[in-house]
Design a protein around this motif. Structure first.
Motif, PDB file in Angstrom:
ATOM      1  N   ARG A  49       0.889  -1.554  -0.440  1.00 26.06           N
ATOM      2  CA  ARG A  49       0.159   0.305   0.246  1.00 26.06           C
ATOM      3  C   ARG A  49       0.852   0.982   0.195  1.00 26.06           C
ATOM      4  O   ARG A  49       0.051   2.138  -0.771  1.00 26.06           O
ATOM      5  N   ARG A  50       2.097   1.511   0.421  1.00 25.62           N
ATOM      6  CA  ARG A  50       2.620   2.495   0.912  1.00 25.62           C
ATOM      7  C   ARG A  50       3.134   2.338  -1.003  1.00 25.62           C
ATOM      8  O   ARG A  50       3.112   3.451  -1.043  1.00 25.62           O
ATOM      9  N   LEU A  51       3.596   1.575  -1.253  1.00 27.39           N
ATOM     10  CA  LEU A  51       4.014   1.529  -2.561  1.00 27.39           C
ATOM     11  C   LEU A  51       3.687   1.975  -3.240  1.00 27.39           C
ATOM     12  O   LEU A  51       3.837   2.709  -4.145  1.00 27.39           O
ATOM     13  N   THR A  52       1.970   1.902  -3.611  1.00 29.50           N
ATOM     14  CA  THR A  52       1.016   1.864  -4.044  1.00 29.50           C
ATOM     15  C   THR A  52       0.546   3.456  -3.966  1.00 29.50           C
ATOM     16  O   THR A  52      -0.271   4.408  -4.632  1.00 29.50           O
ATOM     17  N   ALA A  53       0.677   3.684  -2.851  1.00 29.67           N
ATOM     18  CA  ALA A  53      -0.792   4.422  -2.389  1.00 29.67           C
ATOM     19  C   ALA A  53       0.226   6.298  -3.393  1.00 29.67           C
ATOM     20  O   ALA A  53       1.186   6.959  -3.771  1.00 29.67           O
ATOM     21  N   GLY A  54      -1.342   7.129  -2.987  1.00 30.77           N
ATOM     22  CA  GLY A  54      -1.159   8.787  -3.709  1.00 30.77           C
ATOM     23  C   GLY A  54      -0.686   8.520  -5.671  1.00 30.77           C
ATOM     24  O   GLY A  54      -0.265   7.761  -5.806  1.00 30.77           O
ATOM     25  N   ALA A  55      -0.641   9.776  -5.649  1.00 32.88           N
ATOM     26  CA  ALA A  55      -0.437   9.523  -7.583  1.00 32.88           C
ATOM     27  C   ALA A  55       0.691  10.227  -8.036  1.00 32.88           C
ATOM     28  O   ALA A  55       0.194  10.612  -9.470  1.00 32.88           O
ATOM     29  N   ARG A  56       1.656  11.029  -6.793  1.00 37.58           N
ATOM     30  CA  ARG A  56       2.064  11.782  -7.227  1.00 37.58           C
ATOM     31  C   ARG A  56       3.434  10.789  -8.580  1.00 37.58           C
ATOM     32  O   ARG A  56       3.930  11.659  -9.096  1.00 37.58           O
ATOM     33  N   ARG A  57       3.552   9.823  -8.239  1.00 40.87           N
ATOM     34  CA  ARG A  57       4.558   9.486  -9.674  1.00 40.87           C
ATOM     35  C   ARG A  57       3.657   7.825 -10.459  1.00 40.87           C
ATOM     36  O   ARG A  57       3.769   7.096 -10.029  1.00 40.87           O
ATOM     37  N   ASN A  81      13.249  -6.411   2.657  1.00 40.34           N
ATOM     38  CA  ASN A  81      12.832  -5.720   3.364  1.00 40.34           C
ATOM     39  C   ASN A  81      13.002  -4.194   4.082  1.00 40.34           C
ATOM     40  O   ASN A  81      12.660  -3.536   3.615  1.00 40.34           O
ATOM     41  N   ALA A  82      13.941  -4.930   4.183  1.00 40.75           N
ATOM     42  CA  ALA A  82      15.002  -3.653   5.250  1.00 40.75           C
ATOM     43  C   ALA A  82      14.860  -2.545   4.143  1.00 40.75           C
ATOM     44  O   ALA A  82      15.107  -1.558   4.280  1.00 40.75           O
ATOM     45  N   CYS A  83      15.161  -2.627   3.312  1.00 38.57           N
ATOM     46  CA  CYS A  83      16.291  -1.770   2.519  1.00 38.57           C
ATOM     47  C   CYS A  83      14.959  -1.046   1.960  1.00 38.57           C
ATOM     48  O   CYS A  83      14.731   0.202   1.211  1.00 38.57           O
ATOM     49  N   VAL A  84      13.635  -1.992   1.230  1.00 40.12           N
ATOM     50  CA  VAL A  84      12.681  -0.962   0.587  1.00 40.12           C
ATOM     51  C   VAL A  84      11.930   0.090   1.814  1.00 40.12           C
ATOM     52  O   VAL A  84      11.764   1.131   1.439  1.00 40.12           O
ATOM     53  N   GLU A  85      11.538  -0.592   3.047  1.00 38.22           N
ATOM     54  CA  GLU A  85      11.556  -0.362   3.967  1.00 38.22           C
ATOM     55  C   GLU A  85      12.011   1.569   4.483  1.00 38.22           C
ATOM     56  O   GLU A  85      10.820   2.230   4.067  1.00 38.22           O
ATOM     57  N   ALA A  86      13.271   1.110   4.162  1.00 33.81           N
ATOM     58  CA  ALA A  86      14.345   2.379   4.838  1.00 33.81           C
ATOM     59  C   ALA A  86      14.347   3.609   2.947  1.00 33.81           C
ATOM     60  O   ALA A  86      14.374   3.868   3.421  1.00 33.81           O
ATOM     61  N   PHE A  87      13.869   2.866   2.100  1.00 32.70           N
ATOM     62  CA  PHE A  87      13.701   4.435   0.446  1.00 32.70           C
ATOM     63  C   PHE A  87      12.405   4.774   0.768  1.00 32.70           C
ATOM     64  O   PHE A  87      12.088   5.556   1.059  1.00 32.70           O
ATOM     65  N   LEU A 117      16.964  -0.612  -3.915  1.00 38.47           N
ATOM     66  CA  LEU A 117      18.069  -1.968  -3.594  1.00 38.47           C
ATOM     67  C   LEU A 117      19.100  -1.521  -4.708  1.00 38.47           C
ATOM     68  O   LEU A 117      20.463  -1.477  -4.262  1.00 38.47           O
ATOM     69  N   ARG A 118      19.576  -0.498  -5.336  1.00 35.68           N
ATOM     70  CA  ARG A 118      20.480   0.269  -6.143  1.00 35.68           C
ATOM     71  C   ARG A 118      20.642   1.035  -4.823  1.00 35.68           C
ATOM     72  O   ARG A 118      22.392   1.089  -5.009  1.00 35.68           O
ATOM     73  N   GLN A 119      19.972   1.465  -4.306  1.00 37.17           N
ATOM     74  CA  GLN A 119      20.729   2.379  -3.274  1.00 37.17           C
ATOM     75  C   GLN A 119      21.280   1.442  -2.020  1.00 37.17           C
ATOM     76  O   GLN A 119      22.455   2.403  -1.415  1.00 37.17           O
ATOM     77  N   ALA A 120      20.702   0.493  -1.834  1.00 36.24           N
ATOM     78  CA  ALA A 120      21.142  -0.084  -0.538  1.00 36.24           C
ATOM     79  C   ALA A 120      22.443  -0.585  -0.765  1.00 36.24           C
ATOM     80  O   ALA A 120      23.544  -1.099  -0.121  1.00 36.24           O
ATOM     81  N   ARG A 121      22.959  -1.130  -2.717  1.00 35.99           N
ATOM     82  CA  ARG A 121      24.067  -1.284  -3.280  1.00 35.99           C
ATOM     83  C   ARG A 121      25.435  -1.168  -2.229  1.00 35.99           C
ATOM     84  O   ARG A 121      26.466  -1.622  -2.257  1.00 35.99           O
ATOM     85  N   GLN A 122      25.421   0.072  -1.607  1.00 38.56           N
ATOM     86  CA  GLN A 122      26.447   0.880  -1.484  1.00 38.56           C
ATOM     87  C   GLN A 122      26.712   0.934   0.130  1.00 38.56           C
ATOM     88  O   GLN A 122      27.718   1.554   0.894  1.00 38.56           O
ATOM     89  N   GLN A 123      25.604  -0.258   0.618  1.00 37.59           N
ATOM     90  CA  GLN A 123      25.846  -0.141   1.994  1.00 37.59           C
ATOM     91  C   GLN A 123      26.792  -1.768   2.174  1.00 37.59           C
ATOM     92  O   GLN A 123      26.660  -2.939   1.247  1.00 37.59           O
ATOM     93  N   PRO A 124      27.658  -1.712   3.362  1.00 32.35           N
ATOM     94  CA  PRO A 124      28.249  -2.643   4.072  1.00 32.35           C
ATOM     95  C   PRO A 124      27.503  -4.071   4.184  1.00 32.35           C
ATOM     96  O   PRO A 124      26.342  -3.761   4.325  1.00 32.35           O
TER      97      PRO A 124
END
Length: 109
Positions: free
Chosen positions: A5-13, A91-97, A26-33
């Motif tokens: 629901r968080r992913l699909t909520a809103g009509a901004r994008r 899941n944690a990476c998507v949640e943080a994003f 996940l692209r952003q998460a790749r930078q983490q150790p």
């Protein structure tokens, strides 16, 4: 379900699909150790232990993110304590994003 629901909520994008958000997260998460990713995954697992999580889904990812996930699987399999953490880490990476997107939207409003 709440994450979906968080992913699909809103009509901004409206032109972006769920897979675009997953790939970006996940692209952003790749930078983490690895240690940071495992810590995020363990935290997510603890916070959601009482919840019934949705079944795994298949999303189209860019080839470099797909390769990173394969490499991450290999790294996690080398440490017994890290086995079974991949789903929690993702899941944690998507949640943080998503949290970051919400923070940006709140601060730009």
């Amino acid at each position: 379900m709440a994450d979906k629901r968080r992913l699909t909520a809103g009509a901004r994008r409206p032109a972006l699909a769920v897979s675009h958000y997953i790939d970006a997260a996940l692209r952003q998460a790749r930078q983490q150790p690895l240690e940071v990713l495992v810590e995020m995954g363990q935290s997510f697992r603890i916070r959601t232990a009482h919840e019934e999580l949705p079944r795994p889904n298949t999303y189209s990812l860019t080839s470099d993110v797909g390769q990173w996930i394969e490499d991450l699987k290999d790294e996690l399999s080398m440490v017994d304590a890290y086995r079974g953490m991949l789903g929690h880490i993702i899941n944690a990476c998507v949640e943080a994003f998503l949290d970051g997107l919400e923070h940006e939207a709140t601060n730009s409003a």
